[in-house]
Design a protein around this motif. Structure first.
Motif, PDB file in Angstrom:
ATOM      1  N   PHE A 402       0.961  -0.982  -0.165  1.00 55.98           N
ATOM      2  CA  PHE A 402       0.845  -0.293   0.464  1.00 55.98           C
ATOM      3  C   PHE A 402       0.500   1.364   0.119  1.00 55.98           C
ATOM      4  N   PRO A 403       0.631   1.635  -0.504  1.00 51.04           N
ATOM      5  CA  PRO A 403       0.811   3.594  -0.224  1.00 51.04           C
ATOM      6  C   PRO A 403       1.054   3.927   0.812  1.00 51.04           C
ATOM      7  N   ASP A 404       2.719   4.749   1.146  1.00 49.71           N
ATOM      8  CA  ASP A 404       2.737   5.459   2.584  1.00 49.71           C
ATOM      9  C   ASP A 404       2.374   4.829   3.616  1.00 49.71           C
ATOM     10  N   ALA A 622       3.426  16.070  -3.160  1.00 51.34           N
ATOM     11  CA  ALA A 622       2.613  16.219  -1.361  1.00 51.34           C
ATOM     12  C   ALA A 622       4.072  16.132  -0.207  1.00 51.34           C
ATOM     13  N   LYS A 623       3.135  16.744   0.763  1.00 48.54           N
ATOM     14  CA  LYS A 623       4.192  16.903   1.961  1.00 48.54           C
ATOM     15  C   LYS A 623       4.075  15.208   3.260  1.00 48.54           C
ATOM     16  N   GLY A 624       5.448  15.180   3.210  1.00 48.88           N
ATOM     17  CA  GLY A 624       5.739  13.343   3.585  1.00 48.88           C
ATOM     18  C   GLY A 624       6.279  12.735   2.520  1.00 48.88           C
ATOM     19  N   GLY A 625       6.053  11.705   2.840  1.00 47.10           N
ATOM     20  CA  GLY A 625       6.798  10.716   2.091  1.00 47.10           C
ATOM     21  C   GLY A 625       8.468  10.481   2.365  1.00 47.10           C
ATOM     22  N   THR A 626       8.940   9.258   1.703  1.00 45.56           N
ATOM     23  CA  THR A 626      10.393  10.041   1.452  1.00 45.56           C
ATOM     24  C   THR A 626      10.837   9.865  -0.209  1.00 45.56           C
ATOM     25  N   SER A 627      11.856  10.664  -0.095  1.00 44.73           N
ATOM     26  CA  SER A 627      13.096  10.672  -1.704  1.00 44.73           C
ATOM     27  C   SER A 627      13.785   9.900  -1.967  1.00 44.73           C
ATOM     28  N   GLU A 668       6.541   5.043  -1.091  1.00 41.98           N
ATOM     29  CA  GLU A 668       6.906   5.884  -0.396  1.00 41.98           C
ATOM     30  C   GLU A 668       7.102   7.014  -0.963  1.00 41.98           C
ATOM     31  N   LEU A 669       6.412   6.831  -2.558  1.00 44.71           N
ATOM     32  CA  LEU A 669       6.655   8.641  -3.231  1.00 44.71           C
ATOM     33  C   LEU A 669       4.942   9.096  -2.949  1.00 44.71           C
ATOM     34  N   MET A 670       4.782   7.870  -2.363  1.00 45.32           N
ATOM     35  CA  MET A 670       2.974   8.074  -2.258  1.00 45.32           C
ATOM     36  C   MET A 670       2.313   9.329  -0.945  1.00 45.32           C
ATOM     37  N   ASN A 689      -0.791   9.947  -8.165  1.00 46.51           N
ATOM     38  CA  ASN A 689       0.399  10.943  -7.192  1.00 46.51           C
ATOM     39  C   ASN A 689       1.851  11.443  -7.715  1.00 46.51           C
ATOM     40  N   PHE A 690       2.237  12.519  -7.465  1.00 44.43           N
ATOM     41  CA  PHE A 690       3.043  13.385  -8.159  1.00 44.43           C
ATOM     42  C   PHE A 690       4.440  13.686  -7.721  1.00 44.43           C
ATOM     43  N   VAL A 691       5.377  13.267  -8.749  1.00 46.67           N
ATOM     44  CA  VAL A 691       7.350  13.294  -7.653  1.00 46.67           C
ATOM     45  C   VAL A 691       7.548  14.664  -9.070  1.00 46.67           C
TER      46      VAL A 691
END
Length: 698
Positions: A402-404, A622-627, A668-670, A689-691
């Protein structure tokens, strides 16, 4: 030298191909496709062939473990099976006493052997059996139910006899079902056309007669445009439509605005190319297959992409047709009795499902069989409609699926018991309270399973070799818990006890599986007459169940949001080497593909100063997640609005020495992505989702 051949079932992905295992002196010498299985041709994919590497890898759970620190801290206490099962049973018993039996949630990855887990959950008294499908094919399942009244597996893809196959949301040559691949290639050799619709040129696209590189999120517009041409140019099967399609005139009126010119504006596909393709496709009817998809947890309208795919098949007369999508036969359809379900040994639970599936407002149209595990997590946090306090994740890694990940962990905080039953390490196992190590598929038996199709069968997984470590088969694990929890019928000491119960009244004996590993229930393939389980008894364009939940059967198309300036939509998919995240640490498969790369359009890459194989950083908008950082795969064969990567990488666990730190985890990009799901289809919308992407200097 002692040598034997064992017929069994692969466990490297969810397809479960039949296999033959050569065993020499108690060791697996080789694994290959079961030569008796039609269409397999004795072959396996790379993942199946790497099964022995899983077996002989030491980097997997080797003994039961109980958490000794905080969740996810990686501190464990190795214990005996008796202590582990006593611990889990005592916790489950206490939770059942305080909160009721419905407080148990169970999820798995689906497949043919789910009856064991479902029986255990029902025997415990809970209604909350779930699978992983809200991160995979739930949209397809619910689309089929809304159109036909039965699920997606009630139709067969007769690829071998098809004359034109369309792959949309289905990468058949990389997310591999070996028989399907062989059947499609045989059909191609016999002149079958292949069309691929995707946001990148995958392997099927390289072999296609027609390939449409469409704008991400515009598949629904594409399908509506195809329906527009089929209907307005009278390319449909008029006899079939008249007899079997309800509300055809409503569909005809609805698709009028979706002209080829409209499709060109939305998708980028020219009117001429679209017309040429539809004409070619229609000429091959009814021997056509427009695949409704497999992993369709993509966009907010992916349910309707699958639904319109089914309607296209219906207009072509392909439903029930040889070379199209005939109805699957079960044992009863060929005059035989099916396996007895272990689940039916227990009464249904008294309470409704925690996820609201089948009873809550807006959720009555969903399939109550496996429910929607993402919605069940809400009950952990809110306590409504009642609290979920125990969770068994069986061969399922929601934290990778799952995302996030952090959002999912937050929902799990109120769990008093989290158990992972697994044969590999995973993020979910690492965050569990107890790890119950399951033997690999080469070291265990499973319950018997049935397979529908044109020629239905029963099949058996046998243990090829003894377990290397202190691991157990799934039936042994649940038998141990059943004994301690007072659950009858599952408290067995031999797999034959379960097999014999399943076979009662079928006329098939356990020994009948020795010859080939499966027992066919019919002498020849059968294409049965069409019949639908809808209120009208026909294929329904308009679904009363959707309407009851306030949902439109034919919603107007909404153009997808474009990425913010200098950003991309993040897309992901599968490859022929790995199965999501659980094979990335496999020694052989790691050598073939140790990390993922980021597909980026050539023109967009040039504007960002990125060259092929440069190291880039990809980060969520979006805020959060991990690059994360990975290599850029610069190509013209991916749409400029998106970047693409293979799912399952970016592992962080210290127990996975090969996979740790290699590649990037797309989920982790979502950030916030777990909460975006399709209210009609039930699946997570993971490609909304966007990056941003930038070149890493040095």
């Amino acid at each position: 030298m002692a040598r034997e051949k064992v017929y069994s079932v692969c466990g490297m992905c969810s397809v479960r191909c039949p296999i033959a295992v050569d065993v020499e002196n108690g060791r697996v010498a080789s694994v290959f496709g079961n030569p008796h299985a039609a269409g397999l041709k004795g072959s396996l994919c790379a993942r199946g062939a790497a099964g022995p590497a899983l077996l002989y890898d030491d980097e997997r759970p080797q003994t039961p473990l109980i958490r000794a620190g905080e969740r996810g801290e990686g501190k464990w206490r190795a214990v005996s099976w008796d202590e582990a099962l006593d611990y889990v049973a005592d916790k489950l018993g206490a939770i059942r006493s305080q909160y009721g039996p419905e407080s148990l949630l169970f999820s798995d990855r689906g497949g043919p052997f789910i009856d064991l887990g479902k029986a255990f959950v029902r025997g415990f008294g809970s209604p909350n059996y779930c699978n992983h499908d809200s991160a995979c094919a739930r949209n397809v399942q619910h689309a089929a139910l809304s159109v036909f009244g039965f699920g997606r597996k009630e139709l067969v893809y007769d690829l071998k006899n098809a004359r034109h196959v369309v792959l949309q949301s289905r990468n058949l040559l990389e997310a591999i079902n070996v028989k399907e691949v062989n059947d499609l290639m045989d059909a191609r050799d016999a002149g079958c056309k292949l069309t691929v619709i995707d946001i990148r040129a995958n392997i099927p696209a390289a072999k296609a007669d027609h390939f449409f590189l469409i704008r991400p999120g515009t598949d629904y517009a594409f399908n509506l445009g195809v329906l527009h041409i089929i209907i307005n140019e009278k390319l449909y099967d008029r006899k079939f439509v008249k007899q079997w399609v309800e509300d055809f005139e409503t569909l005809k009126e609805f698709v009028q605005p979706y002209t080829p010119e409209f499709v060109e504006k939305e998708t980028g596909v020219s009117t001429q190319a679209l017309h040429k393709f539809v004409q070619c496709f229609a000429k091959a009817a009814p021997h056509v297959i427009w695949h409704p998809g497999w992993m369709t947890a993509r966009y907010g309208d992916s349910f309707h992409v699958s639904r319109t795919a089914y309607l296209i098949n219906a207009l072509m007369g392909a439903i029930g047709s040889k070379g199209g999508m005939p109805l699957s036969c079960k044992a009863g359809d060929v005059g035989r009795k099916g396996l007895k379900a272990l689940t039916d040994l227990f009464p249904k639970a008294e309470k409704p499902r925690a996820d609201g599936v089948g009873w809550a407002e807006g959720r009555t149209h969903f399939d109550g069989g496996p429910g929607l595990v993402n919605l069940a997590y809400e009950a952990i946090e809110t306590g409504a409609p009642y609290p979920i306090r125990a969770y068994i994740a069986h061969r399922h890694d929601p934290l990778m699926a799952f995302p996030d990940q952090e959002a999912v962990k937050k929902l799990w905080k109120k769990l008093e018991l989290l158990v992972a039953v697994t044969f590999t390490w995973s993020d979910t196992a690492w965050n569990a309270d107890v790890v119950l190590p399951m033997s690999t598929f080469l070291e265990r038996e499973s319950i018997l399973a049935g397979k529908g199709g044109l020629k239905p069968q029963f099949f058996m997984r046998k243990r090829a070799v003894a377990p290397r470590f202190d691991t157990r088969a799934d039936w042994e694990i649940y038998a141990g818990l059943a004994k301690r929890l007072g659950i009858p019928h599952l408290d067995v000491t031999r797999p034959e006890e379960l097999w014999e119960r399943q076979l009662e009244g079928t006329g098939v004996a356990v020994a009948d599986f020795d010859a080939k590993g499966f027992v066919e229930l019919a002498d020849k393939p059968t294409i049965k007459p069409v019949a639908f389980k809808t209120p009208s008894g026909k294929i329904e364009v308009l679904s009363a169940k959707l309407a009851k939940d306030g949902l439109e059967s034919l919603p107007p198309y909404v153009s997808p949001a474009k990425p913010p300036a200098d950003a991309f939509r993040i897309a992901f998919g599968r490859c022929g080497v790995h199965t999501q995240g659980h094979t990335v640490n496999n020694p052989l498969l790691f050598e073939l593909m140790p990390e993922n790369v980021l597909w980026i359009n050539k023109t967009r890459a040039k504007a960002l100063g990125i060259e092929h194989m440069d190291m880039v950083e990809v980060a969520p908008v979006a805020k959060g997640g991990t690059s994360g950082q990975l290599r850029a795969h610069v190509t013209e064969f991916v749409h400029p609005e998106c970047v693409f990567t293979i799912h399952g990488f970016g592992h962080t666990l210290p127990v996975e020495s090969r996979a740790k730190g290699r590649g990037v985890s797309d989920n982790e990009l979502m950030p916030g992505g777990f909460g975006r799901w399709d209210k009609a289809g039930g699946a997570i919308s993971m490609q909304e989702n966007f990056v941003t992407v930038r070149r890493v200097e040095g």
